[in-house]
Design a protein around this motif. Structure first.
Motif, PDB file in Angstrom:
ATOM      1  N   ILE A  36      21.402 -10.705  72.959  1.00  0.00           N
ATOM      2  CA  ILE A  36      22.676 -11.489  73.355  1.00  0.00           C
ATOM      3  C   ILE A  36      21.927 -13.174  72.821  1.00  0.00           C
ATOM      4  O   ILE A  36      20.793 -13.153  73.189  1.00  0.00           O
ATOM      5  N   GLN A  37      22.280 -13.995  71.744  1.00  0.00           N
ATOM      6  CA  GLN A  37      21.788 -15.114  72.185  1.00  0.00           C
ATOM      7  C   GLN A  37      22.909 -16.705  72.458  1.00  0.00           C
ATOM      8  O   GLN A  37      23.996 -16.137  72.168  1.00  0.00           O
ATOM      9  N   PRO A  38      22.683 -17.254  72.908  1.00  0.00           N
ATOM     10  CA  PRO A  38      22.782 -18.074  73.086  1.00  0.00           C
ATOM     11  C   PRO A  38      23.969 -18.728  71.908  1.00  0.00           C
ATOM     12  O   PRO A  38      24.897 -19.462  72.174  1.00  0.00           O
ATOM     13  N   GLU A  39      23.656 -19.364  71.136  1.00  0.00           N
ATOM     14  CA  GLU A  39      24.383 -20.336  70.049  1.00  0.00           C
ATOM     15  C   GLU A  39      25.764 -19.490  69.678  1.00  0.00           C
ATOM     16  O   GLU A  39      26.951 -19.368  68.724  1.00  0.00           O
ATOM     17  N   TRP A  40      26.064 -17.634  70.099  1.00  0.00           N
ATOM     18  CA  TRP A  40      26.919 -17.156  70.067  1.00  0.00           C
ATOM     19  C   TRP A  40      28.546 -17.717  71.055  1.00  0.00           C
ATOM     20  O   TRP A  40      29.636 -17.966  70.109  1.00  0.00           O
ATOM     21  N   PHE A  41      27.384 -19.165  71.720  1.00  0.00           N
ATOM     22  CA  PHE A  41      29.313 -19.132  72.780  1.00  0.00           C
ATOM     23  C   PHE A  41      29.752 -20.536  72.855  1.00  0.00           C
ATOM     24  O   PHE A  41      28.457 -21.663  72.180  1.00  0.00           O
ATOM     25  N   TRP A  42      30.840 -20.692  72.251  1.00  0.00           N
ATOM     26  CA  TRP A  42      31.238 -21.687  72.689  1.00  0.00           C
ATOM     27  C   TRP A  42      33.237 -21.881  73.097  1.00  0.00           C
ATOM     28  O   TRP A  42      33.222 -20.471  73.339  1.00  0.00           O
ATOM     29  N   VAL A  43      33.322 -22.928  72.888  1.00  0.00           N
ATOM     30  CA  VAL A  43      34.346 -23.191  73.784  1.00  0.00           C
ATOM     31  C   VAL A  43      35.412 -24.353  73.580  1.00  0.00           C
ATOM     32  O   VAL A  43      34.777 -25.515  72.719  1.00  0.00           O
ATOM     33  N   THR A  44      36.321 -24.036  72.846  1.00  0.00           N
ATOM     34  CA  THR A  44      37.433 -25.006  71.579  1.00  0.00           C
ATOM     35  C   THR A  44      38.661 -25.406  73.031  1.00  0.00           C
ATOM     36  O   THR A  44      39.255 -24.167  73.639  1.00  0.00           O
ATOM     37  N   GLN A  45      39.021 -26.118  72.869  1.00  0.00           N
ATOM     38  CA  GLN A  45      40.588 -26.886  72.939  1.00  0.00           C
ATOM     39  C   GLN A  45      40.846 -27.751  71.854  1.00  0.00           C
ATOM     40  O   GLN A  45      40.406 -28.593  71.036  1.00  0.00           O
ATOM     41  N   GLY A  46      42.580 -26.945  71.166  1.00  0.00           N
ATOM     42  CA  GLY A  46      43.017 -27.457  70.553  1.00  0.00           C
ATOM     43  C   GLY A  46      42.391 -27.127  69.223  1.00  0.00           C
ATOM     44  O   GLY A  46      42.094 -26.475  69.343  1.00  0.00           O
ATOM     45  N   LYS A  47      42.310 -28.623  68.014  1.00  0.00           N
ATOM     46  CA  LYS A  47      41.328 -27.957  67.487  1.00  0.00           C
ATOM     47  C   LYS A  47      40.047 -28.614  67.467  1.00  0.00           C
ATOM     48  O   LYS A  47      39.215 -28.884  66.363  1.00  0.00           O
ATOM     49  N   GLY A  48      38.948 -28.835  68.635  1.00  0.00           N
ATOM     50  CA  GLY A  48      37.974 -28.878  68.469  1.00  0.00           C
ATOM     51  C   GLY A  48      37.030 -28.548  69.708  1.00  0.00           C
ATOM     52  O   GLY A  48      37.939 -27.463  70.370  1.00  0.00           O
ATOM     53  N   TYR A  49      35.320 -28.400  69.333  1.00  0.00           N
ATOM     54  CA  TYR A  49      34.723 -27.833  70.201  1.00  0.00           C
ATOM     55  C   TYR A  49      34.764 -28.826  71.198  1.00  0.00           C
ATOM     56  O   TYR A  49      34.600 -30.121  71.161  1.00  0.00           O
ATOM     57  N   ARG A  50      34.516 -28.227  72.327  1.00  0.00           N
ATOM     58  CA  ARG A  50      34.373 -28.540  73.326  1.00  0.00           C
ATOM     59  C   ARG A  50      32.503 -28.973  74.258  1.00  0.00           C
ATOM     60  O   ARG A  50      31.891 -27.597  73.937  1.00  0.00           O
ATOM     61  N   PRO A  51      31.935 -29.299  74.699  1.00  0.00           N
ATOM     62  CA  PRO A  51      30.759 -29.843  75.385  1.00  0.00           C
ATOM     63  C   PRO A  51      30.353 -27.878  76.667  1.00  0.00           C
ATOM     64  O   PRO A  51      31.307 -27.998  77.362  1.00  0.00           O
ATOM     65  N   ILE A  52      29.501 -27.718  76.609  1.00  0.00           N
ATOM     66  CA  ILE A  52      29.121 -26.606  77.118  1.00  0.00           C
ATOM     67  C   ILE A  52      28.556 -27.373  78.315  1.00  0.00           C
ATOM     68  O   ILE A  52      27.140 -27.401  78.010  1.00  0.00           O
ATOM     69  N   HIS A  53      28.807 -27.493  79.439  1.00  0.00           N
ATOM     70  CA  HIS A  53      27.522 -27.970  80.326  1.00  0.00           C
ATOM     71  C   HIS A  53      26.079 -28.002  79.997  1.00  0.00           C
ATOM     72  O   HIS A  53      25.316 -27.834  80.280  1.00  0.00           O
ATOM     73  N   SER A  54      26.265 -25.935  80.703  1.00  0.00           N
ATOM     74  CA  SER A  54      25.252 -24.757  81.326  1.00  0.00           C
ATOM     75  C   SER A  54      25.863 -23.842  80.468  1.00  0.00           C
ATOM     76  O   SER A  54      26.916 -23.596  81.344  1.00  0.00           O
ATOM     77  N   LEU A  55      24.895 -22.914  80.190  1.00  0.00           N
ATOM     78  CA  LEU A  55      25.345 -21.371  80.417  1.00  0.00           C
ATOM     79  C   LEU A  55      24.095 -20.769  80.917  1.00  0.00           C
ATOM     80  O   LEU A  55      22.722 -20.608  80.859  1.00  0.00           O
ATOM     81  N   TYR A  56      24.231 -19.856  81.767  1.00  0.00           N
ATOM     82  CA  TYR A  56      23.984 -18.989  82.123  1.00  0.00           C
ATOM     83  C   TYR A  56      24.048 -17.463  82.382  1.00  0.00           C
ATOM     84  O   TYR A  56      25.540 -16.921  82.062  1.00  0.00           O
ATOM     85  N   VAL A  76      43.048 -33.092  78.951  1.00  0.00           N
ATOM     86  CA  VAL A  76      44.659 -32.960  79.947  1.00  0.00           C
ATOM     87  C   VAL A  76      45.079 -32.290  79.109  1.00  0.00           C
ATOM     88  O   VAL A  76      45.471 -32.120  77.968  1.00  0.00           O
ATOM     89  N   GLY A  77      45.645 -30.779  80.219  1.00  0.00           N
ATOM     90  CA  GLY A  77      46.830 -30.305  79.835  1.00  0.00           C
ATOM     91  C   GLY A  77      46.880 -29.511  78.322  1.00  0.00           C
ATOM     92  O   GLY A  77      47.537 -28.635  77.592  1.00  0.00           O
ATOM     93  N   THR A  78      45.478 -29.282  78.344  1.00  0.00           N
ATOM     94  CA  THR A  78      45.879 -28.284  76.670  1.00  0.00           C
ATOM     95  C   THR A  78      44.893 -26.720  77.007  1.00  0.00           C
ATOM     96  O   THR A  78      43.731 -27.398  77.491  1.00  0.00           O
ATOM     97  N   PRO A  79      45.084 -25.959  76.835  1.00  0.00           N
ATOM     98  CA  PRO A  79      44.424 -24.109  77.126  1.00  0.00           C
ATOM     99  C   PRO A  79      43.260 -24.592  76.335  1.00  0.00           C
ATOM    100  O   PRO A  79      42.616 -25.356  75.073  1.00  0.00           O
ATOM    101  N   LEU A  80      42.530 -23.469  76.782  1.00  0.00           N
ATOM    102  CA  LEU A  80      40.908 -23.363  75.709  1.00  0.00           C
ATOM    103  C   LEU A  80      40.697 -21.702  75.547  1.00  0.00           C
ATOM    104  O   LEU A  80      41.787 -21.613  75.712  1.00  0.00           O
ATOM    105  N   ARG A  81      39.716 -21.777  74.558  1.00  0.00           N
ATOM    106  CA  ARG A  81      39.636 -20.466  74.691  1.00  0.00           C
ATOM    107  C   ARG A  81      38.221 -20.711  74.449  1.00  0.00           C
ATOM    108  O   ARG A  81      37.643 -21.423  73.721  1.00  0.00           O
ATOM    109  N   LEU A  82      37.216 -19.200  74.617  1.00  0.00           N
ATOM    110  CA  LEU A  82      36.063 -18.939  74.954  1.00  0.00           C
ATOM    111  C   LEU A  82      36.239 -17.959  74.023  1.00  0.00           C
ATOM    112  O   LEU A  82      36.415 -17.086  73.535  1.00  0.00           O
TER     113      LEU A  82
END
Length: 135
Positions: free
Chosen positions: A64-84, A109-115
């Motif tokens: 598993i590589q930590p750089e595989w994990f992304w959270v998107t919302q709308g058309k942009g990426y959201r920062p991950i504060h921490s990953l365990y 606000v009001g926009t779903p996310l994608r992992l």
């Protein structure tokens, strides 16, 4: 230099704040080429942090590589504060459990996310907008 500090009354220390995570069961998964991403629950600290509890499984040993994990919302990426991650590799019979922490201030606000997990094939799990996590 060595110092010794004496406290007159240890009971006069301020109480530690109680941070309690409120979890909501939320099970959704995606699987491709033997790798499975399964979100198990969603949570909040009540102080501006949101958590995604998940599990990765594979039928064969996969690093598993930590750089595989992304959270998107709308058309942009959201920062991950921490990953365990509970481990660095998964395989038959030993999943990797993980938690992603997001900050409220970084979310729309009001926009779903994608992992997203960008392994050989991209795994995508759709998540509700964070205020819906408490329902």
């Amino acid at each position: 230099a060595d110092y010794i500090v004496y406290l007159k009354n240890a009971g006069s220390l301020p109480p530690k704040p109680k941070t309690q995570i409120k979890w909501r069961p939320f099970v959704v998964a995606d699987s491709k080429e033997g790798l499975t991403l399964r979100v198990k629950r969603l949570g909040t600290t009540g102080s501006g942090f949101w958590l995604i509890d998940f599990e990765l499984r594979s039928g064969k040993e996969t690093r598993i590589q930590p750089e595989w994990f992304w959270v998107t919302q709308g058309k942009g990426y959201r920062p991950i504060h921490s990953l365990y991650l509970s481990g660095v590799s998964t395989g038959l019979g030993f999943p990797v459990n993980g938690t992603i922490t997001l900050r409220q201030i970084d979310l729309l606000v009001g926009t779903p996310l994608r992992l997203e997990v960008t392994a050989k094939k991209k795994l995508i799990v759709n998540l509700p907008e964070v205020t819906g996590w408490l329902k």
